[in-house]
Design an enzyme around this catalytic site. Sequence first.
Site, PDB file in Angstrom:
ATOM      1  CG  ASP A  48      -6.394  -3.979  -3.156  1.00 32.40           C
ATOM      2  OD1 ASP A  48      -7.071  -3.082  -2.613  1.00 32.40           O
ATOM      3  OD2 ASP A  48      -4.883  -4.209  -3.175  1.00 32.40           O
ATOM      4  CB  SER A  99      -0.869  -0.032   1.134  1.00 33.89           C
ATOM      5  OG  SER A  99      -2.117   0.926   0.960  1.00 33.89           O
ATOM      6  CG  HIS A 156      -5.172  -2.829   0.537  1.00 37.40           C
ATOM      7  ND1 HIS A 156      -4.720  -2.649  -0.799  1.00 37.40           N
ATOM      8  CD2 HIS A 156      -4.608  -2.163   1.185  1.00 37.40           C
ATOM      9  CE1 HIS A 156      -3.718  -1.565  -0.619  1.00 37.40           C
ATOM     10  NE2 HIS A 156      -3.864  -1.282   0.593  1.00 37.40           N
TER      11      HIS A 156
END
Length: 540
Positions: free
Chosen positions: A408, A193, A449
Amino acid sequence: MLSLSPLLSVGVLLLQASQLVLSTQTHCSTFTLRNPSVNAVVANTTFFKANDTVAITNPFSSIDVSDLPAFCRVVLAITTNATAKSTAHAEIWLPEPQTWNGRFLGLGNGGFGGGVNVADLGFVAITQGFAGMSTDTGHLSSPLDGSWAGPHNDNAINDWSWRALHLSTVAGKEVVQQYYGKPHHKAYYLGCSTGGRQGLKEAQRFPEDFDGIIVGSPANWMAHLSPWGIHVNLQVMPFDSPRFIPADTWTNVIHAEVLKQCDAIDGLEDGILNDPRKCSFRPETLTCRPGQNTSTCLNVEQITAVHKIFSTYFETNQKFIFNGYYPGGEVGYPFGLVGTFAFQILPDYYRFFVLNDTSFTIDQLNDTVIQLGETINPGTMDVVDPDLTAFLGPAHNGKILQYVGWADQLISSGNSIHFYETVHAFTQANTQLDIDDSYRLFTAPGMQHCLGGFGANAFGGTGQASMGMPPASLDAEHNIVAAMVRWVEEGHAPETLTATYWNHNNFTEGVGFTRPLCKYPQMSMFKGGNPNDAGAFLCV
Ligand SMILES: *[C@@H]1O[C@H](CO)[C@@H](O)[C@H](O)[C@H]1NC(C)=O
Ligand SMILES: *[C@@H]1O[C@H](CO)[C@@H](O)[C@H](O)[C@H]1NC(C)=O
Ligand SMILES: *[C@@H]1O[C@H](CO)[C@@H](O)[C@H](O)[C@H]1NC(C)=O
Ligand SMILES: *[C@@H]1O[C@H](CO)[C@@H](O)[C@H](O)[C@H]1NC(C)=O
Ligand SMILES: *[C@@H]1O[C@H](CO)[C@@H](O)[C@H](O)[C@H]1NC(C)=O
Ligand SMILES: *[C@@H]1O[C@H](CO)[C@@H](O)[C@H](O)[C@H]1NC(C)=O
Ligand SMILES: *[C@@H]1O[C@H](CO)[C@@H](O)[C@H](O)[C@H]1NC(C)=O
C-alpha cells in the site's frame, strides 16, 4: 391455466414477461418515497434495460458500460441539517425483482471525494444482484480536494465524516422496501480507504445499519495518517535536494536490493514479499562508491531517508504516530507519499479541517499542529476507539472483513494491523468474545492501495472490477463480498481467499497467477508445485 393448450400457455407466459418488463419500467419511472423516516425525496429515477448504455460521471466516480442487467436508478435528495439546508444525494440501484438477491449493499467513497460511487454500483452491486446504495457524502469533489470543507463548513464536514452515509443507508433501505414491496433480508457494506473509514464508523456509531462490513485499508486515523504522510514526504523533498529519490531509483536500485535481501524469505523468488514484516532491509549496501554513477546507488542522506520512511514514526515525545512503509512496495511509493501526489491531499486536512489556514504548507508541521488535529477531530471523522462490541457482540452479531495490500503506497498496511490489534486487545480484555468469530483481516502481498500492484490483487474489493480487475469467479473463495455473505448467512467464516493477478492488471489479458490471501497474522509460504497456482502456497 391447466386447460390451456401448450402453445397458448407459452403465449401467456411471454405476455406476462413483457408486462413485467413494462410494469417495472413504469414502477421505476413513477417511484416516489412515502413517509421516509429521514428527510428524503426522490430527485430522479431512470430505468435501464439490460445492455442499455449506462454512462454516468461525477467528480468522484464514473461508469460507461453496456452489459449490465436491467435496473432502476433512484436518486434521492436527503436533507442532512434542516436549519442549515444542507443536503446529500444518494443513489439506489435496484435490480429487477426476479434477479434481486434480497440483499442491500452500501458502497463507500474515497479520499476527500464527493460523489456517488457509480462504478461499484454497476460493477459490484448490480452485477451481483444486490440493491446497491452509495452517497455523494454531501458534496461533489475529486478525492484529492478538501477545499470544500472550509472555511468552517461544519455541516459538509459532518456529512462527509459520517452523517450522509448513515442517513443514506436508512433512506436507501426504505427505497428498497417500498420498491420491491418487501424489506431486504441482510445489509452489507463495502468500502476502501475513506470508504474503509466510513465502514468502521458505521460499525461503531450505527451498529444496526449493516450485518457485514468489508473494510479495505481504512483511512480511519486522519489525525495521524496526515502527519505521517507529511513526515514521509519531507524525508525526500524538495525535489532539488540531495536526499530526493527519483522513481527510477526506487524501482531499479532500492526495490531490486530489497528483493535481493528478502524475496527468498517466503520460499519463492518471485518479486513479491509475502510477509514484509520479516524483512530487515539494510539500505547501507547501496552506498555510493567514489565515482559511482549516482543513479545506481544512494548517498548518505538518501539512506537516512529510506530508514525513516520504513520505520515507525515517533513524535519528539516518543508518542506513536503511525506505521512506516513496508519494504517490497518501492515501485509504488514514489507515486504515493514520497512523490507529488502527497502535495495535493496531505496539506488539505490541515488547511481546511483543522487550522482553517489556507497558507499552511507541509514544512510547517509541528507537534502542536499534530495535537490540534487529534483534539479537534473534525466532524468526529476518526475511528480510533477500539470498542466495536456493539457491532461485533451478541447484541448485533455483525461481521467485519478487512483487507490491505502489503505494498500500500498511501496508507501503510501497518495501520490495518495496528487497528486490528487494538480492537483485538480491547475485545479480549473487556469481553468474552473471540475476535476471530467476528473480525478477520486478510493481507494481500504486492497489492497497492485498495487495488492494483504486482501481486494477486483481484478478489472483489472496491474499485477492482471497475478498474479491469474483477474477481476470477463470484464464488465465496474468489469474491470477498460472497465470502462475507456466506459468513453472515451460513456462519461459514473465510479462512483464506484466492486472489488473481490478471496480466498487466487487465482481465482481458488473462490470468497471470493466483495466490492465497492469508488471514492475519498468518503469511503465505511457497510449499512447492506450480508457483502460478494458489495451491502451491500455505498460510502459516
Ligand atoms: C434524470 O436522469 C436523466 C438521466 O438518467 C437525466 O437525463 C435527467 O436530466 C435527470 N433529471 C433531473 C431532473 O435531474
Ligand atoms: C445482453 O447482452 C448479452 C451479451 O451480449 C446477451 O447474451 C443478452 O441476451 C443481452 N440481453 C438483452 C436483454 O438484450
Ligand atoms: C445544523 O446547522 C446549524 C447551522 O449551521 C448548526 O447551528 C447546527 O449545530 C447544526 N446541527 C447539527 C445537528 O449538525
Ligand atoms: C477550524 O474549523 C473547524 C470547522 O469549523 C473547527 O472544528 C476547528 O475547531 C477550527 N480550527 C481552529 C484551530 O479553530
Ligand atoms: C548513469 O546511469 C543512468 C541510468 O543507468 C544513465 O542514463 C546515465 O547516462 C549514467 N550517467 C553517467 C554519467 O554515466
Ligand atoms: C506550530 O505550527 C503552527 C502553524 O504553523 C504555528 O502557529 C506554531 O507557532 C508552531 N508551534 C511551534 C511550537 O513551533
Ligand atoms: C485492457 O486491455 C484492453 C485491450 O486488451 C483495453 O482495450 C482496455 O482499455 C484495457 N483496460 C484497462 C482498464 O486498462
